[in-house]
Scaffold this motif. Structure first.
Motif, PDB file in Angstrom:
ATOM      1  N   PHE A   1      11.529   7.475  -0.182  1.00  0.00           N
ATOM      2  CA  PHE A   1      12.065   6.232   0.038  1.00  0.00           C
ATOM      3  C   PHE A   1      13.092   6.009   1.156  1.00  0.00           C
ATOM      4  O   PHE A   1      12.612   5.072   1.953  1.00  0.00           O
ATOM      5  N   LEU A   2      13.929   7.068   1.457  1.00  0.00           N
ATOM      6  CA  LEU A   2      14.657   7.011   2.706  1.00  0.00           C
ATOM      7  C   LEU A   2      13.580   7.340   3.931  1.00  0.00           C
ATOM      8  O   LEU A   2      14.083   6.865   4.979  1.00  0.00           O
ATOM      9  N   THR A   3      12.955   8.230   3.763  1.00  0.00           N
ATOM     10  CA  THR A   3      11.784   8.637   4.691  1.00  0.00           C
ATOM     11  C   THR A   3      10.961   7.128   5.212  1.00  0.00           C
ATOM     12  O   THR A   3      10.925   7.044   6.630  1.00  0.00           O
ATOM     13  N   GLY A   4      10.631   6.489   4.247  1.00  0.00           N
ATOM     14  CA  GLY A   4       9.905   5.176   4.590  1.00  0.00           C
ATOM     15  C   GLY A   4      10.781   4.318   5.215  1.00  0.00           C
ATOM     16  O   GLY A   4      10.531   3.527   6.077  1.00  0.00           O
ATOM     17  N   ARG A   5      12.110   4.140   4.854  1.00  0.00           N
ATOM     18  CA  ARG A   5      12.945   3.128   5.275  1.00  0.00           C
ATOM     19  C   ARG A   5      13.451   3.598   6.713  1.00  0.00           C
ATOM     20  O   ARG A   5      13.836   2.584   7.642  1.00  0.00           O
ATOM     21  N   PHE A   6      13.675   4.835   7.034  1.00  0.00           N
ATOM     22  CA  PHE A   6      14.513   5.198   8.248  1.00  0.00           C
ATOM     23  C   PHE A   6      13.662   6.071   9.293  1.00  0.00           C
ATOM     24  O   PHE A   6      13.828   5.790  10.435  1.00  0.00           O
ATOM     25  N   LEU A   7      12.843   6.804   8.690  1.00  0.00           N
ATOM     26  CA  LEU A   7      12.123   7.731   9.608  1.00  0.00           C
ATOM     27  C   LEU A   7      10.732   7.494   9.950  1.00  0.00           C
ATOM     28  O   LEU A   7      10.105   7.676  11.029  1.00  0.00           O
ATOM     29  N   ALA A   8       9.841   6.820   9.125  1.00  0.00           N
ATOM     30  CA  ALA A   8       8.382   6.568   9.383  1.00  0.00           C
ATOM     31  C   ALA A   8       7.941   5.068   8.972  1.00  0.00           C
ATOM     32  O   ALA A   8       7.046   4.987   8.358  1.00  0.00           O
ATOM     33  N   ARG A   9       8.851   4.240   9.485  1.00  0.00           N
ATOM     34  CA  ARG A   9       8.837   2.836   8.930  1.00  0.00           C
ATOM     35  C   ARG A   9       7.195   2.338   9.476  1.00  0.00           C
ATOM     36  O   ARG A   9       6.596   1.616   8.861  1.00  0.00           O
ATOM     37  N   SER A  10       7.296   2.394  11.022  1.00  0.00           N
ATOM     38  CA  SER A  10       6.078   1.868  11.511  1.00  0.00           C
ATOM     39  C   SER A  10       4.662   2.450  10.797  1.00  0.00           C
ATOM     40  O   SER A  10       3.896   1.797  10.664  1.00  0.00           O
ATOM     41  N   TRP A  11       4.951   3.756  10.358  1.00  0.00           N
ATOM     42  CA  TRP A  11       3.600   4.351   9.844  1.00  0.00           C
ATOM     43  C   TRP A  11       3.220   3.882   8.472  1.00  0.00           C
ATOM     44  O   TRP A  11       2.189   3.331   8.018  1.00  0.00           O
ATOM     45  N   VAL A  12       4.513   3.387   7.953  1.00  0.00           N
ATOM     46  CA  VAL A  12       4.125   2.760   6.541  1.00  0.00           C
ATOM     47  C   VAL A  12       3.876   1.483   6.493  1.00  0.00           C
ATOM     48  O   VAL A  12       2.906   1.157   5.543  1.00  0.00           O
ATOM     49  N   GLU A  13       4.313   0.777   7.381  1.00  0.00           N
ATOM     50  CA  GLU A  13       3.967  -0.725   7.808  1.00  0.00           C
ATOM     51  C   GLU A  13       2.499  -0.652   7.960  1.00  0.00           C
ATOM     52  O   GLU A  13       1.878  -1.520   7.464  1.00  0.00           O
ATOM     53  N   SER A  14       2.142   0.308   8.811  1.00  0.00           N
ATOM     54  CA  SER A  14       0.659   0.143   9.220  1.00  0.00           C
ATOM     55  C   SER A  14      -0.481   0.302   7.857  1.00  0.00           C
ATOM     56  O   SER A  14      -1.309  -0.226   7.951  1.00  0.00           O
ATOM     57  N   LYS A  15       0.165   1.186   6.764  1.00  0.00           N
ATOM     58  CA  LYS A  15      -0.740   1.309   5.679  1.00  0.00           C
ATOM     59  C   LYS A  15      -0.749   0.337   4.844  1.00  0.00           C
ATOM     60  O   LYS A  15      -1.811   0.271   4.054  1.00  0.00           O
ATOM     61  N   LEU A  16       0.237  -0.282   4.840  1.00  0.00           N
ATOM     62  CA  LEU A  16       0.469  -1.306   3.929  1.00  0.00           C
ATOM     63  C   LEU A  16      -0.125  -2.836   4.099  1.00  0.00           C
ATOM     64  O   LEU A  16       0.045  -3.817   3.462  1.00  0.00           O
ATOM     65  N   ARG A  17      -0.481  -3.071   5.499  1.00  0.00           N
ATOM     66  CA  ARG A  17      -0.906  -4.427   5.878  1.00  0.00           C
ATOM     67  C   ARG A  17      -2.142  -4.946   5.168  1.00  0.00           C
ATOM     68  O   ARG A  17      -2.154  -6.157   4.814  1.00  0.00           O
ATOM     69  N   ALA A  18      -2.926  -4.104   4.890  1.00  0.00           N
ATOM     70  CA  ALA A  18      -4.212  -4.514   4.122  1.00  0.00           C
ATOM     71  C   ALA A  18      -4.027  -4.443   2.563  1.00  0.00           C
ATOM     72  O   ALA A  18      -4.895  -4.776   1.737  1.00  0.00           O
TER      73      ALA A  18
END
Length: 223
Positions: free
Chosen positions: A86-103
């Protein structure tokens, strides 16, 4: 998927030298209890961050530690792993997670739903299998859910799954032992408990999955 996993467990217990593997794991854990427990918890954290299925670790925990001893370890490890992801997605890898969730519109709808009933949405998502555990950890890091609500709902929602998967692992171990005549319980009774546990997990997941979908649809209508 649940039926396939159940059949795979039965096939492994029947045709693979799983009893030898389990004996070695159990012997090592008994000889090194502190190291085994620490490694088990740490493995959950690493698996959650690397998006490796935690159910495999829970099954292994049921084999090595049993339900009673493995439950606090699996619960702690899965919760800590979810927090780290959760903390990794929120602060460290936000752009990567967003790209995975667009679809994935269902995951995008989480943020809107959490704005109305944050802790309840997280709890329903944990109890259901609509959204996989590892993906959900990162997805929730992009939402407005508070850290305290996330930790509370995650810890509460992970507890039933921990019990079920640990029990499945424990029964698999008992099936392998009973195949060599070392178990006090007959195989039909063990198989019945295995099927009943899998059915219970499926029913709970189906009910909570429907409730989660209703909440997501309601939030979409309110937007």
């Amino acid at each position: 998927m649940l039926a396939i996993a159940l059949l795979a467990l039965l096939a492994a217990a029947a045709y693979l030298p799983i009893d030898d593997w389990m004996e070695r794991m159990i012997e090592w854990a008994q000889a090194n209890p502190r190291a085994a427990k620490a490694a088990f918890v740490l493995a959950f954290v690493i698996a959650a961050v690397c998006m490796v299925p935690g159910s495999l670790l829970m099954l292994a925990g049921g084999i090595v530690f049993g339900v009673a001893q493995g439950l606090p370890l699996a619960w702690l490890g899965s919760t800590l792993g979810a927090i780290c992801a959760f903390l990794t997605g929120r602060f460290l890898a936000r752009s990567w997670v967003e790209s995975k969730l667009r679809a994935m519109p269902r995951l995008r709808a989480l943020d809107s739903a959490i704005g109305h009933r944050g802790w309840l949405i997280v709890l329903l998502a944990r109890l259901s299998i609509v959204i996989p555990y590892n993906l959900l950890n990162y997805a929730l890091g992009l939402t407005r859910v508070g850290f305290g609500a996330y930790v509370f709902s995650t810890a509460a929602g992970m507890l039933p799954a921990c019990v079920v998967y640990l029990y499945l692992g424990s029964v698999t171990s008992s099936l392998a032992i009973s195949g060599h005549g070392a178990s006090s319980l007959p195989q039909p009774l063990l198989l019945g408990g295995l099927v009943a546990t899998a059915a219970l997990l499926a029913v709970v997941s189906r009910i909570t999955g429907r409730a989660l979908r209703r909440e997501l649809d309601r939030s979409e209508q309110l937007r």
